[in-house]
Design an enzyme around this catalytic site. Sequence first.
Site, mmCIF file in Angstrom:
data_model
loop_
_atom_site.group_PDB
_atom_site.id
_atom_site.type_symbol
_atom_site.label_atom_id
_atom_site.label_comp_id
_atom_site.label_asym_id
_atom_site.label_seq_id
_atom_site.Cartn_x
_atom_site.Cartn_y
_atom_site.Cartn_z
ATOM 1 N N PHE A 137 112.609 59.963 111.241
ATOM 2 C CA PHE A 137 111.526 59.780 110.275
ATOM 3 C C PHE A 137 110.189 59.717 111.018
ATOM 4 O O PHE A 137 110.089 59.076 112.058
ATOM 5 C CB PHE A 137 111.794 58.484 109.505
ATOM 6 N N ASP A 147 116.978 51.871 112.428
ATOM 7 C CA ASP A 147 116.155 51.891 111.221
ATOM 8 C C ASP A 147 117.110 52.026 110.033
ATOM 9 O O ASP A 147 117.795 53.037 109.882
ATOM 10 C CB ASP A 147 115.158 53.047 111.265
ATOM 11 N N TYR A 167 112.175 48.965 99.587
ATOM 12 C CA TYR A 167 111.775 49.604 98.318
ATOM 13 C C TYR A 167 112.588 50.846 97.986
ATOM 14 O O TYR A 167 112.320 51.495 96.998
ATOM 15 C CB TYR A 167 110.273 49.934 98.327
ATOM 16 N N LYS A 168 113.557 51.192 98.822
ATOM 17 C CA LYS A 168 114.401 52.353 98.515
ATOM 18 C C LYS A 168 115.606 51.853 97.711
ATOM 19 O O LYS A 168 115.437 51.442 96.575
ATOM 20 C CB LYS A 168 114.751 53.081 99.813
ATOM 21 N N ARG A 177 115.781 67.395 98.268
ATOM 22 C CA ARG A 177 116.558 66.173 98.468
ATOM 23 C C ARG A 177 116.864 65.533 97.112
ATOM 24 O O ARG A 177 115.958 65.284 96.317
ATOM 25 C CB ARG A 177 115.707 65.228 99.316
HETATM 26 C C1 LIG Z 1 111.064 54.996 104.219
HETATM 27 C C2 LIG Z 1 111.208 54.871 105.691
HETATM 28 C C3 LIG Z 1 110.280 54.140 106.437
HETATM 29 C C4 LIG Z 1 109.081 53.567 105.771
HETATM 30 O O1 LIG Z 1 108.193 52.917 106.603
HETATM 31 P P1 LIG Z 1 106.967 52.156 105.942
HETATM 32 O O2 LIG Z 1 106.378 51.382 107.045
HETATM 33 O O3 LIG Z 1 107.481 51.346 104.810
HETATM 34 O O4 LIG Z 1 106.021 53.183 105.406
HETATM 35 C C5 LIG Z 1 110.507 54.008 107.794
HETATM 36 N N1 LIG Z 1 111.582 54.570 108.377
HETATM 37 C C6 LIG Z 1 112.475 55.291 107.674
HETATM 38 C C7 LIG Z 1 113.666 55.880 108.349
HETATM 39 C C8 LIG Z 1 112.303 55.472 106.313
HETATM 40 O O5 LIG Z 1 113.179 56.197 105.620
#
Ligand SMILES: *Cc1c(COP(=O)(O)O)cnc(C)c1O
Length: 417
Positions: A134, A202, A227-228, A377
């Site tokens: 990511f 992560d 939030y996911k 996706r």
């Molecule tokens: C959604 C996501 C993030 C989000 O990071 P934020 O700091 O909340 O913007 C980080 N890493 C991964 C792998 C994600 O899928």
Amino acid sequence: VTAPGGGAGDGLADARTAAEALDGRDPLSSFRGRFEIPDPQRIYLDGNSLGRLSSDVRRAIERAADDWATRAVEGWTDWIELPARVGDRLARSVLGARAGEVLIADSTTVNLYKLAHAAADLRPGPLVTDADNFPTDRYVLEGVARQRGRRYVEAESLNAAIEAAAAGVLCLSHVDYRTGALRPMAELTASTSSTDGLLVWDLSHSAGAVEIDLAATGAQLAVGCSYKYLNAGPGAPAYLYVHRDLVGELRSPIQGWFGRREQFSMGSGYEPADGIERFLAGTPPIAGIMAVDAAIGIVEEAGLARIAEKGRALTALAIERADAWLTVHGVEVRTPRQPAVRGHHVALAHPSAWQLARALIERADVVPDFRPPDILRLGFAPLTTSFVEAWDALDRLRRLLEDGAYRQVAAGTRRVT
Ligand SMILES: *Cc1c(COP(=O)(O)O)cnc(C)c1O
């Protein structure tokens, strides 16, 4: 309910009936009613990006406002405990971690920054991630490497990443945000440790979706967002995990007053708090943490085993329909086919994936997302997505591919895809 006709062979009605039957015996079907779904016709397949609002979370945010109104500054006597207390609940119910190992704080990005720096204090080697990770993970590690005068490596494979991270710091996503591949946590943690690397997981795409056992896998460090699949709301605070044997050795690069031992002595000089709270920085976002607390409650009620099982079944249905209907139109399934090694989204590669995503939104009442360069996706959130929705979404995609309507979508870009 009508079966779609035309061009896709026999047994379609039967297949949709089978999806209905799956909904009929879905032990989680009642959870959909706990969420606010103002437009039930619209098939929302982006819960892996932003989960839906539950009435529990709405009430939690309202309670936070009430608390603030009635107690004002007195509220801090309880609020001060929330980052660690809700962290313990997340540890117990979602992450398979122990009390005192998880903290609700900041964003995933900031938490990764803190843990990557702290880990780099303990290991002299490079900061490493895989090239497909990511973006924020790649950017943060690159930045930490630059600040520390270290090498930054973006490896082309997991094996190469582990090799490069010898005596260094590695960051991997548990579930790949594009392909949906679920990585073997115990195995990769052990391989990283065998060359004296420290691994930061992560968990953004796996927490609240699949069963995680940080303690049993020996995971050392982890971060992730709420939030996911956890459905705590846009910008809800994230979490970080540090194995209990490691916490005393690690220091946050942000020496804020909330992470100081005896914060309210307001004394001179910084000394980290004993436990995981040393990773707090400034005043925590209380309403957001209350939302996370309520969101965890729903996952507890549903049970992660059942959530994980339904996610595997929803993605199985989607992959089966993609094989039956879409591969003839040049769609390629990029998500692993073995249910045990995938998360809850399905990646469909197609040269016109961006147009397909827009056409689904604009013409077919389906909300997927697009990830460059060519991935459509589809995220299946087990608490809110039904089997019939999964079936219908794939069916609507089939129709767009068959009649070519997606080609009429105006080319262009939007800031959020
Ligand atoms: C959604 C996501 C993030 C989000 O990071 P934020 O700091 O909340 O913007 C980080 N890493 C991964 C792998 C994600 O899928």
